[in-house]
Design a protein around this motif. Structure first.
Motif, PDB file in Angstrom:
ATOM      1  N   THR A  49     127.270  48.796  63.901  1.00 25.33           N
ATOM      2  CA  THR A  49     127.461  48.858  65.353  1.00 25.33           C
ATOM      3  C   THR A  49     128.775  49.549  65.727  1.00 25.33           C
ATOM      4  O   THR A  49     128.971  49.909  66.880  1.00 25.33           O
ATOM      5  CB  THR A  49     127.415  47.442  65.961  1.00 25.33           C
ATOM      6  N   SER A  50     129.681  49.713  64.767  1.00 24.23           N
ATOM      7  CA  SER A  50     130.935  50.433  64.982  1.00 24.23           C
ATOM      8  C   SER A  50     131.216  51.325  63.780  1.00 24.23           C
ATOM      9  O   SER A  50     130.910  50.941  62.645  1.00 24.23           O
ATOM     10  CB  SER A  50     132.111  49.463  65.187  1.00 24.23           C
ATOM     11  N   ALA A  51     131.794  52.488  64.033  1.00 25.83           N
ATOM     12  CA  ALA A  51     132.076  53.442  62.958  1.00 25.83           C
ATOM     13  C   ALA A  51     133.543  53.832  62.970  1.00 25.83           C
ATOM     14  O   ALA A  51     134.056  54.308  63.983  1.00 25.83           O
ATOM     15  CB  ALA A  51     131.213  54.692  63.111  1.00 25.83           C
ATOM     16  N   ASN A  52     134.216  53.621  61.845  1.00 25.47           N
ATOM     17  CA  ASN A  52     135.609  54.023  61.665  1.00 25.47           C
ATOM     18  C   ASN A  52     135.589  55.449  61.116  1.00 25.47           C
ATOM     19  O   ASN A  52     135.240  55.657  59.960  1.00 25.47           O
ATOM     20  CB  ASN A  52     136.320  53.091  60.682  1.00 25.47           C
ATOM     21  N   ILE A  53     135.963  56.408  61.944  1.00 24.62           N
ATOM     22  CA  ILE A  53     135.801  57.816  61.578  1.00 24.62           C
ATOM     23  C   ILE A  53     137.112  58.392  61.046  1.00 24.62           C
ATOM     24  O   ILE A  53     138.154  58.321  61.699  1.00 24.62           O
ATOM     25  CB  ILE A  53     135.338  58.651  62.782  1.00 24.62           C
ATOM     26  N   LEU A  90     130.443  62.176  64.616  1.00 28.76           N
ATOM     27  CA  LEU A  90     130.683  61.675  65.968  1.00 28.76           C
ATOM     28  C   LEU A  90     129.473  61.906  66.862  1.00 28.76           C
ATOM     29  O   LEU A  90     129.094  61.033  67.659  1.00 28.76           O
ATOM     30  CB  LEU A  90     131.915  62.359  66.563  1.00 28.76           C
ATOM     31  N   LYS A  91     128.837  63.059  66.747  1.00 32.60           N
ATOM     32  CA  LYS A  91     127.631  63.332  67.527  1.00 32.60           C
ATOM     33  C   LYS A  91     126.515  62.356  67.150  1.00 32.60           C
ATOM     34  O   LYS A  91     125.803  61.843  68.030  1.00 32.60           O
ATOM     35  CB  LYS A  91     127.173  64.775  67.311  1.00 32.60           C
ATOM     36  N   ALA A  92     126.373  62.095  65.850  1.00 26.96           N
ATOM     37  CA  ALA A  92     125.340  61.158  65.401  1.00 26.96           C
ATOM     38  C   ALA A  92     125.620  59.747  65.896  1.00 26.96           C
ATOM     39  O   ALA A  92     124.702  59.006  66.263  1.00 26.96           O
ATOM     40  CB  ALA A  92     125.250  61.185  63.874  1.00 26.96           C
ATOM     41  N   ALA A  93     126.895  59.358  65.913  1.00 25.82           N
ATOM     42  CA  ALA A  93     127.268  58.034  66.421  1.00 25.82           C
ATOM     43  C   ALA A  93     126.962  57.930  67.909  1.00 25.82           C
ATOM     44  O   ALA A  93     126.450  56.909  68.393  1.00 25.82           O
ATOM     45  CB  ALA A  93     128.742  57.775  66.159  1.00 25.82           C
ATOM     46  N   ALA A  94     127.280  58.986  68.654  1.00 26.50           N
ATOM     47  CA  ALA A  94     127.025  59.000  70.096  1.00 26.50           C
ATOM     48  C   ALA A  94     125.538  58.867  70.392  1.00 26.50           C
ATOM     49  O   ALA A  94     125.127  58.132  71.301  1.00 26.50           O
ATOM     50  CB  ALA A  94     127.579  60.276  70.716  1.00 26.50           C
ATOM     51  N   GLU A  95     124.719  59.561  69.613  1.00 23.05           N
ATOM     52  CA  GLU A  95     123.268  59.504  69.812  1.00 23.05           C
ATOM     53  C   GLU A  95     122.709  58.104  69.586  1.00 23.05           C
ATOM     54  O   GLU A  95     121.728  57.713  70.229  1.00 23.05           O
ATOM     55  CB  GLU A  95     122.581  60.483  68.860  1.00 23.05           C
ATOM     56  N   ARG A  96     123.348  57.340  68.712  1.00 22.72           N
ATOM     57  CA  ARG A  96     122.848  56.018  68.361  1.00 22.72           C
ATOM     58  C   ARG A  96     123.558  54.886  69.096  1.00 22.72           C
ATOM     59  O   ARG A  96     123.271  53.715  68.865  1.00 22.72           O
ATOM     60  CB  ARG A  96     122.972  55.817  66.844  1.00 22.72           C
ATOM     61  N   GLY A  97     124.512  55.220  69.939  1.00 20.46           N
ATOM     62  CA  GLY A  97     125.225  54.195  70.686  1.00 20.46           C
ATOM     63  C   GLY A  97     126.170  53.372  69.841  1.00 20.46           C
ATOM     64  O   GLY A  97     126.487  52.221  70.173  1.00 20.46           O
ATOM     65  N   VAL A  98     126.644  53.956  68.729  1.00 21.57           N
ATOM     66  CA  VAL A  98     127.586  53.267  67.848  1.00 21.57           C
ATOM     67  C   VAL A  98     129.010  53.498  68.351  1.00 21.57           C
ATOM     68  O   VAL A  98     129.396  54.632  68.637  1.00 21.57           O
ATOM     69  CB  VAL A  98     127.440  53.776  66.399  1.00 21.57           C
ATOM     70  N   ALA A  99     129.784  52.428  68.485  1.00 25.30           N
ATOM     71  CA  ALA A  99     131.172  52.546  68.935  1.00 25.30           C
ATOM     72  C   ALA A  99     132.004  53.285  67.893  1.00 25.30           C
ATOM     73  O   ALA A  99     131.761  53.165  66.688  1.00 25.30           O
ATOM     74  CB  ALA A  99     131.764  51.167  69.193  1.00 25.30           C
ATOM     75  N   GLU A 108     118.830  34.978  60.909  1.00 23.99           N
ATOM     76  CA  GLU A 108     119.444  33.698  61.278  1.00 23.99           C
ATOM     77  C   GLU A 108     119.825  33.646  62.756  1.00 23.99           C
ATOM     78  O   GLU A 108     120.526  32.725  63.186  1.00 23.99           O
ATOM     79  CB  GLU A 108     120.677  33.452  60.401  1.00 23.99           C
ATOM     80  N   GLY A 109     119.403  34.659  63.524  1.00 25.46           N
ATOM     81  CA  GLY A 109     119.660  34.636  64.952  1.00 25.46           C
ATOM     82  C   GLY A 109     121.037  35.117  65.361  1.00 25.46           C
ATOM     83  O   GLY A 109     121.464  34.904  66.502  1.00 25.46           O
ATOM     84  N   VAL A 110     121.754  35.779  64.449  1.00 25.07           N
ATOM     85  CA  VAL A 110     123.078  36.299  64.775  1.00 25.07           C
ATOM     86  C   VAL A 110     122.916  37.645  65.492  1.00 25.07           C
ATOM     87  O   VAL A 110     122.253  38.549  64.979  1.00 25.07           O
ATOM     88  CB  VAL A 110     123.933  36.481  63.507  1.00 25.07           C
ATOM     89  N   ALA A 111     123.509  37.766  66.671  1.00 22.47           N
ATOM     90  CA  ALA A 111     123.430  39.013  67.426  1.00 22.47           C
ATOM     91  C   ALA A 111     124.381  40.048  66.840  1.00 22.47           C
ATOM     92  O   ALA A 111     125.532  39.730  66.539  1.00 22.47           O
ATOM     93  CB  ALA A 111     123.750  38.763  68.895  1.00 22.47           C
ATOM     94  N   LEU A 112     123.922  41.264  66.676  1.00 26.85           N
ATOM     95  CA  LEU A 112     124.741  42.338  66.131  1.00 26.85           C
ATOM     96  C   LEU A 112     125.088  43.300  67.259  1.00 26.85           C
ATOM     97  O   LEU A 112     124.202  43.927  67.857  1.00 26.85           O
ATOM     98  CB  LEU A 112     123.974  43.071  65.014  1.00 26.85           C
ATOM     99  N   GLN A 113     126.372  43.408  67.568  1.00 26.72           N
ATOM    100  CA  GLN A 113     126.815  44.239  68.689  1.00 26.72           C
ATOM    101  C   GLN A 113     128.264  44.662  68.497  1.00 26.72           C
ATOM    102  O   GLN A 113     129.019  43.965  67.825  1.00 26.72           O
ATOM    103  CB  GLN A 113     126.661  43.461  70.003  1.00 26.72           C
ATOM    104  N   PRO A 114     128.634  45.811  69.067  1.00 26.92           N
ATOM    105  CA  PRO A 114     130.037  46.250  68.962  1.00 26.92           C
ATOM    106  C   PRO A 114     130.980  45.253  69.632  1.00 26.92           C
ATOM    107  O   PRO A 114     130.592  44.576  70.592  1.00 26.92           O
ATOM    108  CB  PRO A 114     130.043  47.590  69.704  1.00 26.92           C
ATOM    109  N   PHE A 115     132.215  45.194  69.150  1.00 28.27           N
ATOM    110  CA  PHE A 115     133.192  44.302  69.772  1.00 28.27           C
ATOM    111  C   PHE A 115     133.798  44.933  71.024  1.00 28.27           C
ATOM    112  O   PHE A 115     134.503  44.271  71.775  1.00 28.27           O
ATOM    113  CB  PHE A 115     134.307  43.915  68.785  1.00 28.27           C
ATOM    114  N   VAL A 116     133.530  46.230  71.225  1.00 29.71           N
ATOM    115  CA  VAL A 116     133.952  46.901  72.459  1.00 29.71           C
ATOM    116  C   VAL A 116     132.698  47.283  73.233  1.00 29.71           C
ATOM    117  O   VAL A 116     131.663  47.599  72.637  1.00 29.71           O
ATOM    118  CB  VAL A 116     134.800  48.157  72.171  1.00 29.71           C
ATOM    119  N   HIS A 117     132.782  47.257  74.542  1.00 30.42           N
ATOM    120  CA  HIS A 117     131.615  47.527  75.380  1.00 30.42           C
ATOM    121  C   HIS A 117     131.970  48.525  76.465  1.00 30.42           C
ATOM    122  O   HIS A 117     133.127  48.696  76.826  1.00 30.42           O
ATOM    123  CB  HIS A 117     131.096  46.222  76.008  1.00 30.42           C
ATOM    124  N   GLY A 118     130.940  49.150  77.002  1.00 34.63           N
ATOM    125  CA  GLY A 118     131.142  50.051  78.129  1.00 34.63           C
ATOM    126  C   GLY A 118     131.473  51.461  77.713  1.00 34.63           C
ATOM    127  O   GLY A 118     131.699  51.765  76.577  1.00 34.63           O
TER     128      GLY A 118
END
Length: 254
Positions: free
Chosen positions: A30-34, A50-59, A244-254
């Motif tokens: 969900t996040s990529a350290n580039i 970076l373009k691939a990350a943008a297309e997939r909504g990865v922070a 196990e019901g753990v939500a996977l999401q970036p720690f930054v939003h917007g």
């Protein structure tokens, strides 16, 4: 419901020399350290990731490191404060430019390799990296080693800090990472990684290499993209957490 961010170090290929399967990892994390070009990465390759990350909504975060292409940023160095502050600013700025061209933006900073490990406890170098981040944008989040002194130091300086745990690295009893020079430092079994990280997310604890139990604060889990089993580890971990019901999401939003 519990939630967690999954991050990976990407953009580290250099010209014709590939490093990791960035496209596959971007479908899992969900996040990529580039990489920013100092320890790894070239501009064209970084822009592509970076373009691939943008297309997939990865922070996207800036993976700043020592100026050490030959050593992949994993050799200890002692730059002056003037150098380290400027090098931090330079790398973030380079990635910001490429990110803008790719239709995304840099949301956080995660130091790489030897720099990451050094600033965890070295207050002087930590202050330099913090100063560099603040000079560019005080709103950038710093990703740091859970339990390390830099967490409080950066927060005291006004930065938002996200603590991370390492899925595929062994821990010492004091919460530090086992040196890569020692046997057992890197864990290659995908199921073993998934089991220990699921326990970390649900219980906040992990078993150290000596068998002792340690508590870790973690809002993000790192899977190294340059290990042979990286994609299998990441996929197995994501599936185990989701089951196990753990939500996977970036720690930054917007």
């Amino acid at each position: 419901m519990a939630s967690i961010d999954l991050n990976s170090d990407l953009g580290e290929s250099f010209g014709p020399w590939p490093m990791g399967d960035d496209v596959s990892m971007l479908s899992i994390v969900t996040s990529a350290n580039i990489a920013c070009g100092f320890h790894a990465g070239d501009p064209a390759g970084i822009l592509s990731v970076l373009k691939a990350a943008a297309e997939r909504g990865v922070a996207v975060g800036a993976h700043v490191g020592y100026r050490d292409l030959v050593g992949f940023g994993r050799r200890d160095m002692d730059p002056s404060s003037a150098e380290l502050v400027a090098d931090t600013i330079y790398q973030i700025g380079a990635l910001q430019g490429l990110a803008t061209a790719a239709g995304t933006r840099v949301r956080y900073v995660k130091p790489h390799g030897a720099l990451y490990n050094t600033i965890a406890n070295d207050a002087r170098q930590a202050a330099d990296v913090i100063a560099g981040i603040r000079a560019v944008d005080p709103a950038l989040v710093l990703m740091a080693l859970s339990g390390a002194p830099i967490v409080a130091q950066a927060r005291a300086a006004g930065l938002t800090v996200v603590c991370e745990a390492f899925a595929d690295r062994a821990y010492n009893a004091d919460g530090s990472l086992v040196s890569r020079r020692l046997p057992g430092a890197v864990i290659h079994d995908p199921q073993a990684v998934a089991d220990r990280m699921l326990r970390l997310v649900t219980e906040g604890r992990i078993t150290a290499i000596d068998g002792s139990e340690i508590a870790l604060e973690a809002q993000s889990i790192c899977i190294h993209g340059d290990t042979p089993a990286a994609v299998a580890i990441a996929r197995t971990l994501r599936e185990a957490l989701s089951a196990e019901g753990v939500a996977l999401q970036p720690f930054v939003h917007g």
